[in-house]
Design a protein around this motif. Structure first.
Motif, short mmCIF file in Angstrom:
data_model
loop_
_atom_site.label_atom_id
_atom_site.label_comp_id
_atom_site.label_asym_id
_atom_site.label_seq_id
_atom_site.Cartn_x
_atom_site.Cartn_y
_atom_site.Cartn_z
N ASN A 154 0.88 -0.98 0.01
CA ASN A 154 -0.08 -0.13 -0.02
C ASN A 154 0.64 1.37 0.09
O ASN A 154 0.48 2.42 -0.46
CB ASN A 154 -0.97 0.18 1.22
N PHE A 155 2.16 1.10 0.60
CA PHE A 155 2.92 2.55 0.47
C PHE A 155 3.09 2.88 -0.80
O PHE A 155 3.47 4.16 -1.06
CB PHE A 155 4.33 1.87 1.33
N HIS A 156 3.06 1.99 -1.89
CA HIS A 156 3.21 2.55 -3.31
C HIS A 156 2.33 3.61 -3.85
O HIS A 156 2.48 4.21 -4.64
CB HIS A 156 3.22 1.44 -4.24
N LEU A 157 1.22 3.77 -3.06
CA LEU A 157 0.26 4.74 -3.45
C LEU A 157 0.34 6.20 -2.85
O LEU A 157 -0.45 6.96 -2.92
CB LEU A 157 -1.31 4.49 -2.66
N GLY A 158 1.30 6.09 -1.69
CA GLY A 158 1.64 7.54 -1.27
C GLY A 158 0.87 7.89 0.21
O GLY A 158 -0.13 7.04 0.50
N ALA A 159 1.23 8.85 0.55
CA ALA A 159 0.41 9.30 1.85
C ALA A 159 -0.87 9.96 1.53
O ALA A 159 -1.09 10.57 0.47
CB ALA A 159 1.29 10.48 2.71
N ASP A 160 -1.94 10.03 2.40
CA ASP A 160 -3.21 10.77 2.04
C ASP A 160 -2.74 12.33 2.04
O ASP A 160 -2.04 12.80 2.92
CB ASP A 160 -4.03 10.51 3.27
N HIS A 161 -3.46 12.71 1.32
CA HIS A 161 -3.61 14.43 1.07
C HIS A 161 -4.83 14.71 0.66
O HIS A 161 -5.20 14.25 -0.59
CB HIS A 161 -2.29 14.75 0.22
N GLY A 162 -5.48 15.64 0.97
CA GLY A 162 -6.87 16.22 0.71
C GLY A 162 -7.71 14.94 0.41
O GLY A 162 -8.02 14.16 1.32
N GLN A 163 -8.31 15.00 -0.74
CA GLN A 163 -9.30 13.82 -1.23
C GLN A 163 -8.33 12.44 -1.52
O GLN A 163 -9.00 11.51 -1.89
CB GLN A 163 -10.20 14.46 -2.28
N TRP A 164 -7.31 12.46 -1.59
CA TRP A 164 -6.43 11.32 -1.75
C TRP A 164 -6.39 10.75 -0.53
O TRP A 164 -5.49 10.99 0.05
CB TRP A 164 -5.06 11.66 -2.70
N THR A 165 -7.18 9.49 -0.38
CA THR A 165 -7.12 9.19 0.92
C THR A 165 -7.06 7.28 0.88
O THR A 165 -7.80 6.68 1.48
CB THR A 165 -8.45 9.35 1.83
N PRO A 166 -5.95 6.72 0.25
CA PRO A 166 -5.77 5.34 0.44
C PRO A 166 -5.61 4.93 1.82
O PRO A 166 -5.66 3.76 2.19
CB PRO A 166 -4.70 5.10 -0.58
N GLY A 167 -5.01 5.66 2.68
CA GLY A 167 -4.48 5.27 4.11
C GLY A 167 -5.89 4.85 4.90
O GLY A 167 -5.82 4.48 5.92
N THR A 168 -7.12 5.40 4.35
CA THR A 168 -8.06 5.25 5.21
C THR A 168 -9.17 4.06 4.74
O THR A 168 -10.24 3.84 5.17
CB THR A 168 -9.23 6.32 5.44
N ALA A 169 -8.91 3.57 3.48
CA ALA A 169 -9.61 2.54 2.91
C ALA A 169 -9.46 1.30 3.49
O ALA A 169 -8.18 0.69 3.45
CB ALA A 169 -9.12 2.51 1.33
N LYS A 170 -10.55 0.75 4.12
CA LYS A 170 -10.28 -0.61 4.73
C LYS A 170 -10.36 -1.76 3.83
O LYS A 170 -10.95 -1.87 2.81
CB LYS A 170 -11.70 -0.70 5.46
N GLY A 171 -9.49 -2.59 4.14
CA GLY A 171 -9.18 -3.70 3.22
C GLY A 171 -8.47 -3.73 1.80
O GLY A 171 -8.36 -4.38 0.93
N LEU A 172 -7.86 -2.46 2.04
CA LEU A 172 -6.99 -1.97 0.85
C LEU A 172 -5.86 -3.10 0.64
O LEU A 172 -5.16 -3.28 1.40
CB LEU A 172 -6.30 -0.61 0.81
N GLU A 173 -5.63 -3.35 -0.87
CA GLU A 173 -4.43 -4.20 -1.09
C GLU A 173 -4.03 -3.43 -2.53
O GLU A 173 -4.66 -3.07 -3.43
CB GLU A 173 -4.80 -5.43 -1.37
N THR A 174 -2.83 -3.53 -2.78
CA THR A 174 -1.95 -2.86 -3.63
C THR A 174 -1.03 -3.65 -4.52
O THR A 174 -0.34 -4.56 -4.17
CB THR A 174 -1.04 -1.54 -3.35
N VAL A 175 -0.85 -3.28 -5.94
CA VAL A 175 0.10 -3.78 -6.79
C VAL A 175 0.84 -2.75 -7.59
O VAL A 175 0.20 -1.68 -7.91
CB VAL A 175 -0.56 -4.97 -7.84
N GLN A 176 2.17 -2.93 -7.77
CA GLN A 176 2.76 -2.00 -8.39
C GLN A 176 3.01 -2.83 -9.87
O GLN A 176 3.65 -3.88 -9.96
CB GLN A 176 4.06 -1.44 -8.14
N LEU A 177 2.57 -2.18 -11.00
CA LEU A 177 3.02 -2.68 -12.20
C LEU A 177 4.00 -1.89 -13.08
O LEU A 177 4.08 -0.52 -13.08
CB LEU A 177 1.70 -2.59 -13.05
#
Length: 126
Positions: A73-96
């Protein structure tokens, strides 16, 4: 909720990234940053079936297990304004690796309610 300006920005961003979202996808957030290395972020909500169809069109790593991990999930970066991946429950990430390795496409996926998922897209040039 999107307005005409957000929708126009989203179309330009998706074209720049080279990513086509399903028609039923609702854009919640979109921004693009220009600089030495361009980048863009967007958040879309879509039916699970549309997500599965989109996933089949992406260059996913070959593995017997899901390439999506909460540890990435760190690949999505930090929360800022309306960009809030850090608050998304159950979030999983892939880097392509994207466009022959000259760009990176980070996709985060989280449940968004009954029958829907929330997709976080963070793209940037390398």
């Amino acid at each position: 909720m999107t307005n005409e300006k957000t929708q126009g920005n989203t179309t330009a961003i998706l074209h720049r990234i080279g990513l086509e979202l399903p028609p039923a996808a609702r854009i919640e957030f979109a921004e693009e940053k220009s600089g030495q290395d361009d980048s863009a972020r967007l958040v879309a909500v879509m039916p699970i079936g549309d997500w599965k169809a989109l996933l089949k069109r992406l260059p996913m790593p070959e593995t017997d297990q899901s390439p999506f991990e909460a540890e990435a999930n760190f690949h999505l970066g930090a929360d800022h304004g309306q960009w809030t991946p850090g608050t998304a429950k159950g979030l999983e990430t892939v880097q392509l690796s994207w466009r022959d390795g000259t760009e990176s496409l980070n996709l985060g996926i989280a449940p968004a309610g009954q029958g829907e998922v929330r997709l976080f897209v963070y793209w940037y040039q390398l």
